[in-house]
Scaffold this motif. Structure first.
Motif, PDB file in Angstrom:
ATOM      1  N   GLY A 192     -16.892 -13.946 124.872  1.00 30.53           N
ATOM      2  CA  GLY A 192     -17.627 -15.170 124.567  1.00 30.53           C
ATOM      3  C   GLY A 192     -17.433 -15.674 123.150  1.00 30.53           C
ATOM      4  O   GLY A 192     -17.812 -16.810 122.849  1.00 30.53           O
ATOM      5  N   HIS A 193     -16.804 -14.847 122.257  1.00 25.96           N
ATOM      6  CA  HIS A 193     -16.617 -15.357 120.900  1.00 25.96           C
ATOM      7  C   HIS A 193     -15.572 -16.471 120.858  1.00 25.96           C
ATOM      8  O   HIS A 193     -15.368 -17.069 119.818  1.00 25.96           O
ATOM      9  CB  HIS A 193     -16.314 -14.240 119.891  1.00 25.96           C
ATOM     10  N   HIS A 194     -14.908 -16.712 121.990  1.00 25.15           N
ATOM     11  CA  HIS A 194     -13.993 -17.854 122.053  1.00 25.15           C
ATOM     12  C   HIS A 194     -14.707 -19.118 122.514  1.00 25.15           C
ATOM     13  O   HIS A 194     -14.099 -20.181 122.598  1.00 25.15           O
ATOM     14  CB  HIS A 194     -12.830 -17.556 122.994  1.00 25.15           C
ATOM     15  N   LEU A 195     -15.981 -18.988 122.868  1.00 21.80           N
ATOM     16  CA  LEU A 195     -16.691 -20.113 123.479  1.00 21.80           C
ATOM     17  C   LEU A 195     -17.926 -20.527 122.688  1.00 21.80           C
ATOM     18  O   LEU A 195     -18.854 -21.103 123.234  1.00 21.80           O
ATOM     19  CB  LEU A 195     -17.128 -19.751 124.914  1.00 21.80           C
ATOM     20  N   SER A 251      -8.013 -12.444 128.393  1.00 19.63           N
ATOM     21  CA  SER A 251      -7.177 -12.577 127.204  1.00 19.63           C
ATOM     22  C   SER A 251      -7.757 -11.935 125.970  1.00 19.63           C
ATOM     23  O   SER A 251      -7.022 -11.628 125.052  1.00 19.63           O
ATOM     24  CB  SER A 251      -6.870 -14.048 126.936  1.00 19.63           C
ATOM     25  N   HIS A 252      -9.085 -11.730 125.909  1.00 17.95           N
ATOM     26  CA  HIS A 252      -9.496 -10.928 124.761  1.00 17.95           C
ATOM     27  C   HIS A 252      -9.082  -9.470 124.927  1.00 17.95           C
ATOM     28  O   HIS A 252      -8.452  -8.937 124.020  1.00 17.95           O
ATOM     29  CB  HIS A 252     -10.972 -11.050 124.381  1.00 17.95           C
ATOM     30  N   PRO A 253      -9.367  -8.829 126.075  1.00 20.23           N
ATOM     31  CA  PRO A 253      -8.809  -7.484 126.243  1.00 20.23           C
ATOM     32  C   PRO A 253      -7.289  -7.456 126.047  1.00 20.23           C
ATOM     33  O   PRO A 253      -6.748  -6.468 125.557  1.00 20.23           O
ATOM     34  CB  PRO A 253      -9.188  -7.126 127.682  1.00 20.23           C
TER      35      PRO A 253
END
Ligand code: CU
Lengths: 98, 550
Positions: B307-310, B258-260
């Motif tokens: 990983g910036h979502h975590l 989902s980031h891409p």
């Protein structure tokens, strides 16, 4: 698409090399190198995989674009493994106190 | 190459030959292999889901008018989930590539169609098939997990139609994979003679980069959804700690797609903006090669930042710092684009027609969206901002201010090409301004709300937040009115709009060297490209005015 014809001799030579690699792997398993057993086994496996990809899978004769795609696959794998290990190995470095 | 106007052919009734009058009736549409007709099928379906998603957005805003909420909390959960799922998977992801990309990519490279026309049609059917599952899931009571399907909401504690919606998303993922595959092969193999890679329009570059991202990331979404299903059906421990799984694994896998996917949604819109800025200021894009390469760079870096979502989900702090740094790095290629678009405007002959207004709107809003992205990418600040309205405002500035503005700008620029009719300019400018005002009024207060601590996905809030929430709801209403105006005049123009000349904007690019709308085979003679991208000296005045030269 032009098919590259590879002589049988090359295939037999690679096959022989792979068999030697297998023998080496088995042989190395009987020598106690402590932590380095796994390193040696992986090195031999990597060489064998390279031979298979390069000759049996015809990447040696493929276009530069195909080579790039193959290389990217491995770079990708490297990134994923290194990021995962970065997480796994450093979780204990800082403890979060809420 | 002869001018488009002199090439125009006529059918037996004396009408100009176009892809629209080559075949009538439902069969000619639903079994078409023409990329332009498939683009139109996509346009209608995507517009439908945009309207549905928009209605759910308004329901969210209505609920938040009062501190205690107007709906039951459970109902509210289902409303925002439906809004998210529909907007992300059924509007934002397919909007620009499947509509504008499908229509324009082959024409821009001088080809008669995409490489695999039947697969192109199949991708639309997969989209509809996947959408049907999701619609059934919504009708059957909806999903309450949020569009992110986080475990354990979607696994251990699931009490809604997660599997049904998951199947829908699984299927629709294959629709975009097929589109991406088609684009990649087409760009590699079907460029017109003389059209080298660095002569390609930047819209093609952007869609090419997007296609690579689609091909590499979407399978991960399919795998993640499948694992969710496997765990529920076969009780294999994957995400559920009680049977040996790890719920955070879901977040890793989900955001690896989902980031891409954020770049799947915004990169093609950036391609549109490059076209808008160049054509509406009559200049080659400043630093063409850098802009083209920055699309690829965004695509590659986009895979390394999930990983910036975590930051607050048990991920190692050290890895968080690395992800934070990598996320900052994505700002570089994005900034290259923004600076180069701005530099393109310098000393250009700028027109302020509606497409350009959308282009300028994109630059301003994407700038805010991108810069606030740096705020939430900073580990320390994000601990405070995670799951607040600050994040909501940030990604709506990127998704609505970026992707939607790009989509609408592109729709206006190429509307004459797609339909053969001009849209009413004054209405379009007015609608754009209304949307711009409405958008900012909706989402700017949400930055403040989030900073003050209003969490996302809550149906209720303390009374002191009410003023800002009312601002936001008022803005959403204005935005909806602006959208309704656009939909009305575009439909009106189909019959009543002024007929378009082959090149009403005096724009550069192969799509402006054929008739409006183009014939089924796009060009009557295969174009031979001897000029660089955005060379306005090859624009023929008779194609602009529609009068054959004497
Ligand atoms: Cu992200």
């Amino acid at each position: 698409m032009s098919e590259h014809i590879v002589s049988k001799k090359v295939y037999y030579a690679i096959f022989a090399a792979l068999l030697i690699g297998t023998a080496l792997t088995i042989g190395a398993a009987f020598i106690n190198l402590h932590n380095f057993n796994i390193v040696v086994a992986l090195l031999i496996a990597a060489v064998k995989a390279t031979l298979v990809i390069y000759f049996f899978m015809h990447v040696k004769y493929a276009s530069r674009l195909t080579k790039l795609c193959v290389a990217l696959g491995f770079i990708w794998l490297f990134i994923i493994v290194s990021i995962t290990m970065t997480d796994y190995l450093t979780r204990g470095w800082f403890t979060y106190v809420p | 190459m002869k001018s488009a106007i002199s090439q125009q052919r006529f059918n037996r009734d004396g009408e100009p030959q176009t892809y629209l009058n080559n075949g009538h009736g439902l069969r000619s549409w639903f079994l078409t292999k023409d990329h332009k007709r498939i683009a139109m099928l996509y346009l209608v379906s995507v517009a439908f889901f945009f309207a549905v998603g928009g209605i759910y957005a308004l329901l969210i805003r209505i609920n938040l008018l009062a501190p205690n909420g107007l709906f039951e909390s459970d109902t509210y959960n289902r409303i925002f989930t439906t809004h998210g799922i529909i907007m992300v998977f059924f509007f934002l992801v397919p909007a620009v590539p499947a509509v504008l990309g499908n229509f324009l990519l082959p024409i821009m490279i001088g080809a008669k169609d995409l490489a695999f026309p039947k697969i192109n049609l199949l991708s639309w059917y997969l989209y509809i098939f996947g959408a049907a599952f999701t619609v059934i899931a919504v009708i059957a009571g909806g999903v309450d997990t949020g569009w992110t399907f986080y475990t354990p909401y979607s696994s251990t504690y699931s009490n809604s139609n997660v599997l049904l919606a998951g199947v829908g998303i699984f299927i629709v993922g294959f629709s975009s994979i097929l589109t991406g595959l088609n684009f990649i092969v087409t760009v590699h193999t079907m460029r017109a003679p003389g059209l080298t890679w660095f002569r390609l329009p930047l819209f093609v570059w952007a869609n090419y980069a997007t296609s690579l991202v689609i091909m590499l990331s979407t399978p991960v979404l399919a795998i993640t959804v499948s694992l969710l299903a496997i765990e529920r059906v076969a009780h294999v421990g994957i995400f559920d700690p009680a049977i040996g799984g790890d719920p955070v694994l879901f977040q890793h896998m989900f955001w690896f797609y989902s980031h891409p996917a954020v770049y799947i949604m915004v990169l093609p819109a950036m391609g549109v903006i490059s076209e808008l800025i160049a054509n509406m200021s009559k200049k080659n894009v400043f630093g063409y090669k850098l802009v083209a390469m920055s699309s690829l760079a965004i695509g590659v870096f986009g895979f390394l930042v999930w990983g910036h979502h975590l930051f607050v989900s048990t991920q190692s702090v050290y890895l968080g710092i690395i992800f934070s740094f990598l996320s900052f790095a994505v700002a570089i290629p994005s900034a290259i684009k923004v600076f180069n678009w701005t530099a393109t405007l310098f000393k250009g002959s700028i027109s302020y027609d509606a497409p350009m207004l959308y282009g300028l709107g994109f630059i301003g809003l994407f700038l805010i969206g991108g810069m606030t992205g740096l705020f939430v990418a900073a580990v320390g600040l994000d601990v405070h901002l995670t799951d607040t309205y600050f994040v909501i405002a940030h990604f709506h500035y990127v998704m609505v201010g970026g992707s939607l503005m790009g989509f609408l700008g592109g729709m206006h620029l190429w509307w004459p090409k797609m339909t053969g009719r001009m849209y009413p300019e004054a209405w379009a400018r007015a609608a754009m301004v209304i949307q711009f005002v409405g958008f900012n009024l909706t989402f700017f207060p949400q930055f403040i709300l989030g900073y003050l601590g209003m969490p996302r996905r809550y149906a209720t809030y303390p009374p002191e937040f009410q003023v800002l929430h009312i601002f936001s709801t008022a803005g959403a209403t204005i935005l909806a009115i602006g959208m309704a105006i656009t939909i009305c005049y575009l439909i009106w123009s189909l019959k009543k709009g002024q007929r378009a000349t082959p090149n009403p904007w005096g724009a550069a690019g192969l799509e402006w060297m054929t008739t409006s709308p183009p014939p089924t085979e796009n060009f009557y003679e295969t174009p031979v490209v001897t000029w660089e991208a955005y060379d306005f000296t090859v624009v023929r005045p008779e194609d602009v005015t529609g009068m054959a030269a004497e």
